[in-house]
Write a protein that holds these residues in place. Structure first.
Motif, PDB file in Angstrom:
ATOM      1  N   GLN B 131      58.341  26.266  39.116  1.00 30.59           N
ATOM      2  CA  GLN B 131      59.207  27.284  38.535  1.00 30.59           C
ATOM      3  C   GLN B 131      59.315  27.167  37.029  1.00 30.59           C
ATOM      4  N   THR B 132      59.616  25.965  36.560  1.00 31.66           N
ATOM      5  CA  THR B 132      59.971  25.828  35.156  1.00 31.66           C
ATOM      6  C   THR B 132      58.780  25.420  34.288  1.00 31.66           C
ATOM      7  N   TYR B 133      58.227  24.232  34.566  1.00 34.04           N
ATOM      8  CA  TYR B 133      57.108  23.758  33.740  1.00 34.04           C
ATOM      9  C   TYR B 133      55.885  24.647  33.974  1.00 34.04           C
ATOM     10  N   GLY B 134      55.707  25.120  35.205  1.00 36.59           N
ATOM     11  CA  GLY B 134      54.570  25.984  35.538  1.00 36.59           C
ATOM     12  C   GLY B 134      54.857  27.465  35.335  1.00 36.59           C
ATOM     13  N   ARG B 135      56.038  27.787  34.755  1.00 35.06           N
ATOM     14  CA  ARG B 135      56.410  29.173  34.455  1.00 35.06           C
ATOM     15  C   ARG B 135      56.239  30.078  35.675  1.00 35.06           C
ATOM     16  N   SER B 136      56.994  29.751  36.748  1.00 35.03           N
ATOM     17  CA  SER B 136      56.943  30.516  37.989  1.00 35.03           C
ATOM     18  C   SER B 136      55.504  30.661  38.499  1.00 35.03           C
ATOM     19  N   ARG B 137      54.781  29.530  38.476  1.00 31.60           N
ATOM     20  CA  ARG B 137      53.408  29.397  38.992  1.00 31.60           C
ATOM     21  C   ARG B 137      52.361  30.129  38.156  1.00 31.60           C
ATOM     22  N   GLN B 138      52.793  30.833  37.117  1.00 30.00           N
ATOM     23  CA  GLN B 138      51.856  31.557  36.262  1.00 30.00           C
ATOM     24  C   GLN B 138      50.944  30.562  35.549  1.00 30.00           C
ATOM     25  N   LYS B 139      51.529  29.516  34.988  1.00 28.93           N
ATOM     26  CA  LYS B 139      50.766  28.573  34.172  1.00 28.93           C
ATOM     27  C   LYS B 139      50.155  27.472  35.043  1.00 28.93           C
ATOM     28  N   THR B 140      50.939  26.926  35.964  1.00 25.00           N
ATOM     29  CA  THR B 140      50.404  25.923  36.892  1.00 25.00           C
ATOM     30  C   THR B 140      51.078  26.084  38.252  1.00 25.00           C
ATOM     31  N   SER B 141      50.361  25.640  39.309  1.00 28.05           N
ATOM     32  CA  SER B 141      50.983  25.561  40.630  1.00 28.05           C
ATOM     33  C   SER B 141      50.396  24.372  41.368  1.00 28.05           C
ATOM     34  N   PRO B 185      56.005  36.041  52.380  1.00 31.93           N
ATOM     35  CA  PRO B 185      57.046  36.069  51.332  1.00 31.93           C
ATOM     36  C   PRO B 185      56.544  35.541  49.984  1.00 31.93           C
ATOM     37  N   LYS B 186      55.737  34.494  50.011  1.00 31.94           N
ATOM     38  CA  LYS B 186      55.225  33.941  48.743  1.00 31.94           C
ATOM     39  C   LYS B 186      54.201  34.884  48.122  1.00 31.94           C
ATOM     40  N   GLY B 187      53.477  35.597  48.985  1.00 33.58           N
ATOM     41  CA  GLY B 187      52.513  36.571  48.489  1.00 33.58           C
ATOM     42  C   GLY B 187      53.221  37.705  47.767  1.00 33.58           C
ATOM     43  N   ILE B 188      54.345  38.118  48.335  1.00 35.12           N
ATOM     44  CA  ILE B 188      55.128  39.200  47.738  1.00 35.12           C
ATOM     45  C   ILE B 188      55.730  38.720  46.410  1.00 35.12           C
ATOM     46  N   GLU B 189      56.185  37.455  46.408  1.00 32.35           N
ATOM     47  CA  GLU B 189      56.852  36.910  45.219  1.00 32.35           C
ATOM     48  C   GLU B 189      55.872  36.651  44.061  1.00 32.35           C
ATOM     49  N   TYR B 190      54.715  36.061  44.386  1.00 25.82           N
ATOM     50  CA  TYR B 190      53.811  35.621  43.309  1.00 25.82           C
ATOM     51  C   TYR B 190      52.519  36.419  43.218  1.00 25.82           C
ATOM     52  N   GLY B 191      52.343  37.416  44.093  1.00 28.35           N
ATOM     53  CA  GLY B 191      51.106  38.193  44.139  1.00 28.35           C
ATOM     54  C   GLY B 191      50.689  38.780  42.794  1.00 28.35           C
ATOM     55  N   HIS B 192      51.698  39.139  41.972  1.00 25.11           N
ATOM     56  CA  HIS B 192      51.401  39.785  40.692  1.00 25.11           C
ATOM     57  C   HIS B 192      50.536  38.916  39.775  1.00 25.11           C
ATOM     58  N   ILE B 193      50.552  37.588  40.024  1.00 24.87           N
ATOM     59  CA  ILE B 193      49.780  36.695  39.157  1.00 24.87           C
ATOM     60  C   ILE B 193      48.270  36.918  39.349  1.00 24.87           C
ATOM     61  N   VAL B 194      47.847  37.219  40.584  1.00 26.51           N
ATOM     62  CA  VAL B 194      46.403  37.360  40.841  1.00 26.51           C
ATOM     63  C   VAL B 194      45.950  38.807  41.027  1.00 26.51           C
ATOM     64  N   LYS B 195      46.876  39.690  41.364  1.00 28.62           N
ATOM     65  CA  LYS B 195      46.523  41.058  41.752  1.00 28.62           C
ATOM     66  C   LYS B 195      45.655  41.793  40.742  1.00 28.62           C
ATOM     67  N   LYS B 196      45.830  41.480  39.455  1.00 38.16           N
ATOM     68  CA  LYS B 196      45.092  42.228  38.434  1.00 38.16           C
ATOM     69  C   LYS B 196      43.602  41.906  38.432  1.00 38.16           C
ATOM     70  N   ASN B 197      43.193  40.844  39.179  1.00 39.03           N
ATOM     71  CA  ASN B 197      41.784  40.450  39.192  1.00 39.03           C
ATOM     72  C   ASN B 197      41.066  41.051  40.405  1.00 39.03           C
ATOM     73  N   ALA B 198      39.737  41.213  40.246  1.00 42.76           N
ATOM     74  CA  ALA B 198      38.926  41.720  41.355  1.00 42.76           C
ATOM     75  C   ALA B 198      38.779  40.647  42.424  1.00 42.76           C
ATOM     76  N   ASN B 199      38.637  39.395  41.991  1.00 39.54           N
ATOM     77  CA  ASN B 199      38.515  38.266  42.914  1.00 39.54           C
ATOM     78  C   ASN B 199      39.723  37.350  42.816  1.00 39.54           C
ATOM     79  N   TYR B 200      39.980  36.633  43.934  1.00 40.04           N
ATOM     80  CA  TYR B 200      41.131  35.723  43.968  1.00 40.04           C
ATOM     81  C   TYR B 200      40.657  34.284  44.079  1.00 40.04           C
TER      82      TYR B 200
END
Lengths: 329, 566
Positions: B131-141, B185-200
């Motif tokens: 959440q914090t150091y990884g910026r809501s999984r955006q930076k690290t998970s 639920p986690k897909g709904i919460e964090y999906g926006h991080i990967v959705k913009k890409n063609a591949n995951y």
């Protein structure tokens, strides 16, 4: 419902009776209200003024009064001016650049997300053209430390994010503006009493709109000892403390950082302030090459203690009765 | 601020000494790592610690807090050393992740002895770091797996969203990656991080068993850690290399503080041009050397400390010493102290070791003259006059909503500073006039005695394209009187007295304003400029606010009356 029969009885005194009473000099006509006519004509002498039941209850008179919290802020303001501080002001809507970036808070810091700060819906971005050269330095400092000797925050800085309009979350943005303005001579001391906003869940200890008293001291010779000295002075002058204590604290923009606790007889220990020396990552991009002490005072808690409030929401009390009855000392 | 619940028994066990189980003493000790006791219940063995430093992720676990305290409590001197054994796993990074989530770092911790409390602690640490150091999984998970179920080497790949499916944690049926984003639920919460890409991104072992879909969710089979798990694979993916590597260290060290032994992984990169190297070995528990300038330290602290004394204080703070000379100390900063960005961070540690309360405060009499903001004298005079006229000062929020500002005032909607992210529906914008705040105030005091006479002198915020924030604050004074005989005449008398005492000539002219009764209001003119309005409040407005008595009011823009002319 119960019904009561109303019975009126009329008693009259006879003419003879009145005559007899007058001549007897024993009883005069009694009057309750002294009128201008009676005074000017001297007729008051013919009457006896009715004696009152001085214990009878009276209607309330509510005088106009200043709000107790506003009066408290006046006292704080006066004390700070006496201690040689100049007041800074600024607008409620602020650029993220001054609220965060210039204070070395990275753009992906949780405090900047929608649950940490109020963002403006429209317009979303302000104008930062005036600060282009400072913006470059701040960007480099965030990304890789620039020439401050820091590692920086290890991310890609966005100039657009710096322009985001927010409601200021603390008064420290005013200190950053003052340092950048160059309208000061060293040494100098500044303070602000700023309305600040954060999207908090409002409860007994949190408001989403509150006042912060903050400021800076700028001088070549300043050290951590001066910082402690400033805090101790505030504790004594503003809080009337009998004893002070310092603890390590954290702010993204200061290092070292110190928390101040003040002890006052009858109140106990209260956390009364936070402060620190601005990091080089803050001062160098603003072209300030002398130490700057930044401080903030927890005046809400002090006011609550002085006024016997246990719920911070009562500072903005909508209870007229409380305001009417609140004693002024 | 991060808060952690720890077992007090565990806390003492990890420290290796018995403490006085006294709340104040614990608070004093915890203050050394910028933390405090939020709750201490000896009976239930719960110690809740709040960590004030949001930049010390190494402290967000019972292992971390005790690691941070050991040197201060003289249980050991300097940092604790951690070792990594030779690599036992290869991780192959595929092409195509550069723009999605380029970095992966892994470690294997073997021979662990876990129990439910410890597992719960690790899960909390993982959550806080994400959440914090990884910026809501955006930076690290982070992902943890039962290593015994995995067949190395691992492949970190970029795949099409519908090509792969697996059973995500907490589910019992297979879902494709796109389905996970829609249904889990986690897909709904964090999906926006990967959705913009063609591949995951996807992490598999050599038998094509899926470990996880970073940064969304782990596999239900491999990603389950129980008290029976002996060997754990720790995996961190991210967008920035250093943060990814740091996160791996923070999790690995917390596990190692409990038990076990660490083994490395080899990361094989596909693209030397992007990654700047072809091979990486993780984790890396090596210290960094930071050079600390003695004179700078002494100057910043105002303390006359010898290089030797500074070095000793740093050891107490859990730093290592590489080299000392007359002008500087080379400090070994352990890998978990990710907060150290500049030598000032070490100087603070010197001060904390020395003890803030052992430092003698000084008050320097600087030759400065204090002053209030230029408007303050006039503000105070106006408030004093209003009080003298018998009005009670009120303090109201500047945050409000358009219903209060316009609809309930029988006014047309105007553009104001609206919030993008209001927290509650009653606070969605900044006020542009004060009278609605006063009406709101009165509506809550209808059971009290009349007359009720109140005012507020405060700020309003207006849109203004000419400023850098596209808005400006102004001072306004608003006043209302309400009782059975409240009238235009009464409020006009008040305005007359106010201006007379301020020495300001004013006049009144006809105006229309739907908050007031037609023919019983006027605009206030000073220096040929409209500065405000006064009148009897419209019954529609009284109805809206459920006020039972007539009310008369005025509102004046003080910037136009006082400050711009002074």
């Amino acid at each position: 419902m119960t019904t009561v029969d109303k019975i009126s009885r009329v008693f009259e005194i006879t003419k003879l009776g009145i005559e007899t009473l007058r001549n007897s000099n024993l009883i005069q006509d009694k009057i309750t209200q002294l009128t201008p006519n009676l005074i000017l004509s001297g007729k008051w002498k013919n009457f006896q003024l009715q004696e009152y039941n001085i214990q009878a209850p009276v209607t309330n008179v509510w005088c106009g009064k200043k709000h107790p919290y506003m009066r408290f802020l006046e006292e704080v303001r006066t004390k700070l001016v006496t201690l040689g501080f100049n007041e800074m002001t600024g607008s409620s809507v602020e650029l993220s650049f001054f609220n965060f970036d210039a204070l070395y808070t990275p753009q992906d810091h949780p405090a900047r997300e929608i649950f940490g700060i109020y963002q403006v819906k429209d317009p979303q971005f302000g104008n930062i053209n005036k600060y282009q050269s400072t913006l470059q330095k701040v960007k480099a400092t965030h990304e890789n430390g620039w020439k401050t000797g820091s590692t920086g925050w290890d991310y890609n800085y966005s100039k657009k994010e710096a322009r985001r309009l927010i409601l200021r979350g603390h008064g420290t943005c005013l200190s950053a503006r003052t340092l950048l303005s160059k309208n000061f001579e060293v040494p100098c001391k500044y303070f602000s009493i700023a309305r600040c906003y954060r999207p908090e869940v409002v409860d007994k200890t949190h408001l989403s709109e509150f006042n912060q008293v903050e400021g800076i001291v700028v001088d070549e010779k300043l050290t951590l000892r001066d910082l402690l000295g400033v805090l101790a002075r505030f504790a004594i002058e503003v809080a009337g403390a009998d004893e002070v204590r310092f603890k390590p604290d954290y702010f993204p923009f200061t290092e070292p950082s110190v928390e101040l606790s003040a002890f006052k007889k009858g109140y106990g220990w209260i956390e009364f302030g936070g402060s620190g020396i601005f990091r080089p990552e803050v001062t160098m991009p603003l072209d300030v090459d002398v130490p700057v002490i930044a401080w903030g005072l927890g005046i809400d808690r002090l006011f609550m203690m002085k006024s016997g409030l246990t719920d911070i929401r009562e500072i903005f009390s909508q209870d007229l009765d409380w305001l009417r009855r609140k004693e002024v000392i | 601020m991060p808060t952690i619940d720890v077992s007090y028994i565990e806390f003492e066990t990890l420290l290796g000494i018995k403490l006085d189980a006294d709340l104040n003493k614990l608070d004093d000790i915890l203050s050394l790592v910028k933390s405090e006791v939020k709750l201490f219940n000896r009976q239930d063995d719960v110690l809740t610690i709040e960590i004030k430093d949001t930049n010390r992720p190494d402290l967000w676990s019972v292992e971390g807090v005790t690691r941070g305290l050991r040197s201060y409590l003289k249980i050991e001197s300097g940092p604790r050393d951690y070792f990594v054994d030779d690599p036992i796993v290869d991780v192959n990074v595929d092409f195509g992740l550069e723009k999605i989530r380029p970095y992966i770092c892994c470690s294997i911790i073997k021979d662990l002895k876990l129990d439910d409390t410890k597992i719960k602690g690790f899960m909390h640490l993982q959550e806080k770091l994400d959440q914090t150091y990884g910026r809501s999984r955006q930076k690290t998970s982070i992902g943890l797996y039962d290593f015994d179920l995995i067949t190395p080497p691992l492949n970190y790949v970029a795949v099409a969203p519908n090509d792969y499916s697996f059973i995500p944690l907490g589910f019992d049926n297979e879902l494709t990656l796109s389905e996970i984003l829609e249904k889990h639920p986690k897909g709904i919460e964090y999906g926006h991080i990967v959705k913009k890409n063609a591949n995951y991104p996807l992490l598999l072992d050599s038998k094509q068993k899926i470990l996880s879909f970073p940064p969304i969710i782990n596999s239900n089979d491999l990603g389950k850690i129980t008290d029976q798990t002996r060997n754990i694979l720790v995996e961190v993916t991210g967008t920035m290399y250093q943060t990814t590597a740091n996160t791996l260290n923070l999790v690995s060290l917390a596990l190692l503080d409990q038990s076990g032994k660490a083994y490395a992984a080899i990361i094989n990169y596909p693209d030397e041009h992007f990654y700047k190297k072809t091979i990486d070995e993780t984790p890396n528990f090596n210290y960094r050397i930071v050079n600390l300038d003695i004179n700078y330290t002494k100057k910043l602290l105002g303390l006359d400390l010898s290089p030797k004394k500074i070095a000793d204080l740093l050891l107490t703070a859990g730093m290592g010493i590489e080299k000392i000379n007359n002008t500087s100390v080379d400090v070994r900063v352990p890998c978990y102290r990710v907060d150290v960005m500049h030598q000032v961070d070490l100087i603070e540690d010197v001060a904390i070791s020395f003890g803030y309360n052992n430092i003698k405060p000084i008050w320097r009499d600087l030759p400065t003259t204090g002053s209030m903001r230029s408007e303050q004298d006039l503000i105070d005079l106006v408030r004093e006059l209003m009080v003298g006229l018998g009005f009670q000062e009120t303090l109201n929020y500047t945050l409000t909503n358009s219903e209060t500002l316009f609809k309930k005032m029988n006014c047309k909607q105007q553009k104001v500073i609206e919030l993008l992210n209001p927290k509650i529906i009653t606070m969605t914008c900044l006020r542009n006039w004060i009278l609605p705040s006063l009406m709101n105030f009165l509506s809550q005091n209808q059971s009290l005695e009349f007359p009720q006479k109140i005012f507020e002198l405060g700020t309003v915020t207006l849109l203004d394209n000419s400023t850098e924030t596209l808005s400006r604050d102004e001072f306004k004074l608003a006043t209302v009187t309400t009782h059975s005989n409240a009238s235009f005449t009464e409020i006009k008398s008040v305005v007359t007295s106010l201006f007379m005492n301020l020495g300001i000539d004013w006049s009144i002219e006809n105006v229309s304003h739907s908050s007031f009764i037609r023919g019983r209001l006027g605009k206030i003119i000073v220096n040929k400029k409209e500065v405000g309005v006064l009148g009897e409040i419209h019954p529609k407005v009284l109805e809206e606010w459920k006020l039972e008595n007539p009310a008369a009011a005025f509102e004046i823009n003080l910037n136009n009356v006082l400050f711009f002319n002074s």
